[in-house]
Motif scaffolding. Structure first.
Motif, short mmCIF file in Angstrom:
data_model
loop_
_atom_site.label_atom_id
_atom_site.label_comp_id
_atom_site.label_asym_id
_atom_site.label_seq_id
_atom_site.Cartn_x
_atom_site.Cartn_y
_atom_site.Cartn_z
N GLY A 14 -34.39 6.82 -18.56
CA GLY A 14 -32.89 6.85 -18.37
C GLY A 14 -32.14 6.57 -16.87
O GLY A 14 -30.95 6.76 -16.80
N ILE A 15 -32.81 5.86 -16.12
CA ILE A 15 -32.48 5.59 -14.78
C ILE A 15 -31.65 4.10 -14.94
O ILE A 15 -32.19 3.01 -15.46
CB ILE A 15 -33.58 5.36 -13.74
N GLN A 16 -30.41 4.11 -14.42
CA GLN A 16 -29.82 2.63 -14.49
C GLN A 16 -30.18 1.97 -13.20
O GLN A 16 -29.99 2.38 -12.01
CB GLN A 16 -28.22 3.03 -14.44
N VAL A 17 -30.70 0.71 -13.52
CA VAL A 17 -31.38 -0.19 -12.64
C VAL A 17 -30.27 -1.43 -12.63
O VAL A 17 -29.83 -1.82 -13.64
CB VAL A 17 -32.66 -0.70 -12.78
N PRO A 18 -29.48 -1.78 -11.61
CA PRO A 18 -29.70 -1.24 -10.03
C PRO A 18 -28.86 -0.31 -9.82
O PRO A 18 -28.80 0.08 -8.37
CB PRO A 18 -29.72 -2.63 -9.34
N LEU A 19 -27.83 0.38 -10.44
CA LEU A 19 -26.78 1.24 -10.08
C LEU A 19 -27.34 2.40 -9.56
O LEU A 19 -26.95 2.95 -8.21
CB LEU A 19 -25.85 1.49 -11.54
N GLN A 20 -28.30 2.92 -10.26
CA GLN A 20 -28.84 4.03 -9.31
C GLN A 20 -30.28 4.07 -8.75
O GLN A 20 -30.44 4.65 -7.53
CB GLN A 20 -29.45 5.02 -10.48
N MET A 21 -30.90 3.03 -8.90
CA MET A 21 -32.13 2.55 -8.12
C MET A 21 -32.46 0.98 -8.26
O MET A 21 -32.05 0.56 -9.37
CB MET A 21 -33.19 3.32 -8.83
N SER A 22 -32.73 0.52 -7.01
CA SER A 22 -33.14 -1.00 -7.35
C SER A 22 -34.54 -1.22 -7.28
O SER A 22 -35.48 -0.22 -6.83
CB SER A 22 -32.69 -1.55 -5.67
N VAL A 23 -35.04 -2.27 -7.84
CA VAL A 23 -36.60 -2.44 -7.95
C VAL A 23 -36.74 -3.89 -7.61
O VAL A 23 -36.09 -4.74 -7.91
CB VAL A 23 -37.04 -2.12 -9.55
N ALA A 24 -37.79 -3.90 -6.92
CA ALA A 24 -38.17 -5.17 -6.16
C ALA A 24 -39.65 -5.53 -6.29
O ALA A 24 -40.43 -4.66 -6.24
CB ALA A 24 -37.79 -5.62 -4.87
N GLY A 25 -40.35 -6.90 -6.58
CA GLY A 25 -41.39 -7.20 -6.42
C GLY A 25 -41.81 -8.22 -5.69
O GLY A 25 -40.79 -8.70 -4.70
N PHE A 26 -42.89 -8.86 -5.86
CA PHE A 26 -43.46 -10.10 -4.95
C PHE A 26 -44.15 -10.98 -5.89
O PHE A 26 -44.57 -10.60 -7.15
CB PHE A 26 -44.41 -9.76 -4.08
N ASP A 27 -43.96 -12.41 -5.58
CA ASP A 27 -44.79 -13.44 -6.48
C ASP A 27 -44.13 -14.53 -7.35
O ASP A 27 -44.08 -15.40 -7.86
CB ASP A 27 -45.88 -12.87 -7.06
#
Length: 365
Positions: free
Chosen positions: A281-294
């Motif tokens: 139930g985490i709001q992305v990106p309001l509460q937490m940002s997520v990033a990757g590669f490729d």
């Protein structure tokens, strides 16, 4: 009463190839039917060889008539070249795996050669694969895995030209094309920090992946320079499950949701994102940002739209094969290292500005 002789006579100018015969049609048969030398037939099937249009037309017509297919093995005995290029890559490669192989295969085919693929479960298995590579007597190799100094020296001893793909040869004089992984990671951290992120977490790739370790080093280096808290680092395996499991480990160790999670590749970022949104139930990106590669294809799908870093793999593949072609033609000089830059793909999973309200609306949509 004398019986008629039903044997098929073989004239001096026309080969006798009976329908359904077991014998394989050879270049000699084609040459006999076309009325040319056997070497002329060979030149017709060798890319770039000099041959007149008239001779080429006669040979091609004879080849069609006899259903002739050149024998690559026999040709290699004459030319002392296998016309094979070994490509060694890990199953856990953080590259666009299918795209890289497709690009390399097309470029290698333009050299008149064929790609011979060797896959590794882990990069540390490279030693077991090399013995197979030597048995095929390949004309050259493109390796997307870490090699020891001894292993790189063995390519030189066996006179097999080598180009490293997305791996740094460090001190060894070897041709290489690679992306600056650490610099890409520093760019990502800088953008996230400018948007207000303070507590970072890293879901790392395999410990034996040189690229994963370079990316982690870039994140750690930039956070140190910015004076931000040390990130929570958990290990992953470049797979979907590692992303979700890694996020849970991060929150358990930190005691709260981090501001930003940087994943070693997009597959783990997708796993992290799904777990955050659908299980925690985490709001992305309001509460937490997520990033990757490729910048994998799936990372751009509407359900994900991952913030990620794209490598110019098509350009890298073309340059790697061009380098190898020069080495195989004995035109390669001193070892060359071509370095490329990744660029940021601004998806909707990370706050890259100091205005979180706009992203919160996107996450809720």
């Amino acid at each position: 009463m004398r019986k008629k002789n039903t044997a098929v006579r073989n004239s001096s100018t026309t080969p006798c190839i009976l329908p359904g015969a077991a014998r394989r049609v050879t270049s000699y048969d084609v040459a006999l039917l076309a009325g040319v030398s056997q070497s002329a037939v060979s030149r017709c099937f060798k890319p770039g060889a000099s041959i007149s249009q008239a001779t080429h037309a006669k040979v091609m017509q004879a080849a069609i008539t006899l259903d002739y297919i050149p024998n690559a093995a026999a040709r290699s005995l004459i030319t002392r070249r296998s016309n094979l290029v070994a490509v060694i890559i890990s199953n856990l490669a953080n590259l666009y795996y299918p795209q890289v192989l497709s690009d390399l295969s097309q470029q290698i085919a333009r050299l008149g050669k064929r790609l011979l693929l060797f896959t590794l479960e882990r990069e540390a298995d490279i030693g077991r694969v090399l013995s197979d590579v030597w048995q095929y007597q390949v004309d050259g190799a493109i390796v997307a895995a870490a090699l020891s100094d001894e292993q790189m020296a063995e390519f030189g001893k066996r006179a097999v030209p080598l180009v490293l793909f997305n791996r740094s040869p460090r001190e060894h004089a070897v041709h290489a094309v690679l992306c600056d992984q650490a610099e890409a990671a520093r760019l990502l951290v800088s953008r996230l920090a400018e948007a207000g992120h303070r507590q970072f977490a890293i879901i790392d790739g395999p410990g034996d992946s040189a690229v994963a370790q370079e990316r982690k080093a870039g994140v750690l280096d930039r956070l140190l320079v910015l004076g931000l808290p040390a990130p929570i680092v958990v290990s992953g395996n470049y797979d979907y499950a590692s992303g979700g499991l890694g996020l849970r480990k991060v929150i358990d160790r930190l005691g709260r949701v981090p501001d930003a999670v940087i994943c070693g590749n997009d597959i783990m970022a997708i796993g992290c994102l799904d777990t955050a949104r659908h299980q925690m139930g985490i709001q992305v990106p309001l509460q937490m940002s997520v990033a990757g590669f490729d910048a994998l294809e799936a990372s751009g799908w509407l359900s994900y739209d991952i913030t990620t870093l794209r490598q110019p793999v098509q350009k890298m593949a073309a340059d790697a094969v061009a380098m190898l072609g020069e080495l195989m033609d004995r035109r390669g000089g001193s070892a060359e290292r071509r370095r490329y830059c990744s660029y940021l793909v601004e998806g909707s999973t990370a706050r890259l500005t100091a205005e979180p309200q706009r992203f919160g609306m996107m996450a809720a949509a």
